[in-house]
Write a protein that holds these residues in place. Structure first.
Motif, short mmCIF file in Angstrom:
data_model
loop_
_atom_site.label_atom_id
_atom_site.label_comp_id
_atom_site.label_asym_id
_atom_site.label_seq_id
_atom_site.Cartn_x
_atom_site.Cartn_y
_atom_site.Cartn_z
N UNK A 86 0.80 -1.23 0.00
CA UNK A 86 0.00 0.00 0.00
C UNK A 86 0.83 1.28 0.00
N UNK A 87 1.94 1.29 0.73
CA UNK A 87 2.74 2.52 0.83
C UNK A 87 3.32 2.94 -0.51
N UNK A 88 3.39 2.03 -1.48
CA UNK A 88 3.96 2.36 -2.78
C UNK A 88 2.93 2.96 -3.73
N UNK A 89 1.71 3.16 -3.26
CA UNK A 89 0.67 3.73 -4.10
C UNK A 89 0.83 5.24 -4.26
N UNK A 90 1.67 5.84 -3.44
CA UNK A 90 1.85 7.29 -3.55
C UNK A 90 3.32 7.72 -3.48
N UNK A 91 4.24 6.81 -3.18
CA UNK A 91 5.64 7.18 -3.01
C UNK A 91 6.24 7.66 -4.33
N UNK A 92 6.93 8.79 -4.34
CA UNK A 92 7.65 9.23 -5.54
C UNK A 92 8.81 8.28 -5.84
N UNK A 93 8.80 7.68 -7.02
CA UNK A 93 9.84 6.73 -7.44
C UNK A 93 10.24 7.07 -8.87
N UNK A 94 11.53 7.23 -9.10
CA UNK A 94 12.04 7.52 -10.44
C UNK A 94 12.97 6.37 -10.82
N UNK A 95 12.56 5.59 -11.80
CA UNK A 95 13.30 4.41 -12.25
C UNK A 95 14.13 4.77 -13.49
N UNK A 96 15.37 4.28 -13.53
CA UNK A 96 16.24 4.51 -14.69
C UNK A 96 16.77 3.17 -15.20
N UNK A 97 17.02 3.10 -16.52
CA UNK A 97 17.63 1.90 -17.10
C UNK A 97 18.22 2.26 -18.46
N UNK A 98 19.22 1.50 -18.89
CA UNK A 98 19.77 1.64 -20.22
C UNK A 98 19.03 0.75 -21.20
N UNK A 99 18.67 1.30 -22.36
CA UNK A 99 17.90 0.54 -23.32
C UNK A 99 18.66 -0.61 -23.94
N UNK A 100 20.00 -0.58 -23.86
CA UNK A 100 20.83 -1.65 -24.44
C UNK A 100 21.53 -2.46 -23.35
N UNK A 101 20.97 -2.46 -22.15
CA UNK A 101 21.60 -3.16 -21.03
C UNK A 101 21.68 -4.66 -21.32
N UNK A 102 22.89 -5.20 -21.30
CA UNK A 102 23.10 -6.62 -21.58
C UNK A 102 23.30 -7.44 -20.31
N UNK A 103 23.27 -6.78 -19.15
CA UNK A 103 23.48 -7.47 -17.87
C UNK A 103 22.16 -7.67 -17.15
N UNK A 104 21.44 -6.58 -16.93
CA UNK A 104 20.08 -6.64 -16.38
C UNK A 104 19.16 -6.13 -17.47
N UNK A 105 18.30 -6.97 -17.97
CA UNK A 105 17.48 -6.63 -19.12
C UNK A 105 16.56 -5.43 -18.82
N UNK A 106 16.42 -4.51 -19.77
CA UNK A 106 15.56 -3.35 -19.56
C UNK A 106 14.12 -3.72 -19.22
N UNK A 107 13.68 -4.89 -19.65
CA UNK A 107 12.32 -5.32 -19.35
C UNK A 107 12.05 -5.34 -17.85
N UNK A 108 13.11 -5.54 -17.04
CA UNK A 108 12.91 -5.59 -15.60
C UNK A 108 12.41 -4.25 -15.06
N UNK A 109 13.04 -3.16 -15.48
CA UNK A 109 12.58 -1.84 -15.03
C UNK A 109 11.27 -1.45 -15.70
N UNK A 110 11.11 -1.83 -16.96
CA UNK A 110 9.85 -1.51 -17.65
C UNK A 110 8.67 -2.17 -16.94
N UNK A 111 8.84 -3.43 -16.53
CA UNK A 111 7.77 -4.14 -15.83
C UNK A 111 7.46 -3.49 -14.49
#
Length: 263
Positions: free
Chosen positions: A194-219
């Motif tokens: 519930x606490x994450x329904x209003x918390x300000x969160x700014x997610x960043x990722x590299x579109x060509x990340x070969x180590x941690x797939x960008x889909x993880x942050x997109x999801x």
């Protein structure tokens, strides 16, 4: 009895290839300390204190490093030093804040999950030992220093990005805003906290990340966007895993972060 044992600003013990943005002058402003857990074990950390005025409280920034900076020298967590832009840039200097930089021991993780998964993982039932100790340390620091409990900010890169999301689903009441970079989350847990329904969160990722797939942050972003109007996502096209360089130099980030106050 104080359990946070400060070791002082000791000289560097070895040669490390630093990120390059900052110098020893900035690193030496972070005191070398060691947390002695009541449950056993220790957690090495560095701690920066701003110039404080009596009767005032200040924000706290927690930075969680990546897998390559693990160790037991209480130094390597500065290898990727771009996060110091939050403290020492011209914009950062306008917002005096404490800064906590713990070091995860070699062979351990902030969150015990597979970083290479292309889909949401399941949050382990119990926190990893370093994560548990970090939360203990945070609780102690709030009693010892004039930290504003409504302005505690959490950020991390790679393994620390996973750690940031893990901390948010375990201890969301502690955090006013978060900046996870090239990490991954348990999307079911995000949606159910519930606490994450209003918390300000700014997610960043590299579109060509070969180590941690960008889909993880997109999801993670799509999950949070469905319940939280205060979530943002920035993806840097053609940038591989080192997206934290771009993220911590995003012009708006410093002022955005320090505007956030937990309701």
């Amino acid at each position: 009895m104080k359990l946070g044992l400060c070791l002082g600003c000791l000289s560097w013990l070895g040669m490390v290839a630093w990120g390059g943005d900052f110098t020893r002058n900035e690193y030496d402003q972070f005191e070398k300390c060691e947390w002695q857990s009541p449950a056993g074990g220790t957690l090495l950390y560095r701690f920066y204190q701003p110039e404080v005025r009596e009767g005032e409280t200040y924000p706290l920034i927690i930075f969680l490093h990546g897998a390559g900076e693990r160790g037991n020298n209480n130094e390597s967590q500065f290898v990727q030093d771009h996060f110091l832009n939050l403290i020492f840039s011209e914009a950062g200097k306008q917002h005096p804040a404490f800064c906590l930089v713990p070091q995860c021991p070699t062979g351990e993780r902030w969150c015990e999950v597979d970083w290479g998964m292309a889909e949401s993982h399941h949050t382990p039932e119990v926190p990893s030992a370093p994560m548990r100790k970090l939360h203990e340390l945070l609780e102690w620091l709030k009693t010892e220093y004039p930290i504003d409990p409504h302005r505690i900010y959490l950020t991390g890169i790679s393994m620390g990005g996973f750690g940031t999301f893990d901390f948010l689903v375990r201890y969301p009441e502690e955090i006013a805003a978060a900046v996870p970079i090239c990490g991954g989350a348990d999307c079911r847990k995000l949606a159910a906290t519930p606490a994450l329904r209003s918390m300000p969160i700014w997610i960043f990722h590299g579109g060509a990340d070969s180590v941690v797939k960008p889909i993880r942050s997109r999801m993670a972003y799509e999950t949070l966007k469905a319940i939280n109007p205060n979530v943002r996502y920035t993806e840097f096209p053609d940038v591989d895993h080192i997206s934290w360089v771009n993220a911590y130099h995003t012009r708006e980030l410093v002022d955005w972060l320090f505007r956030q106050v937990k309701k």
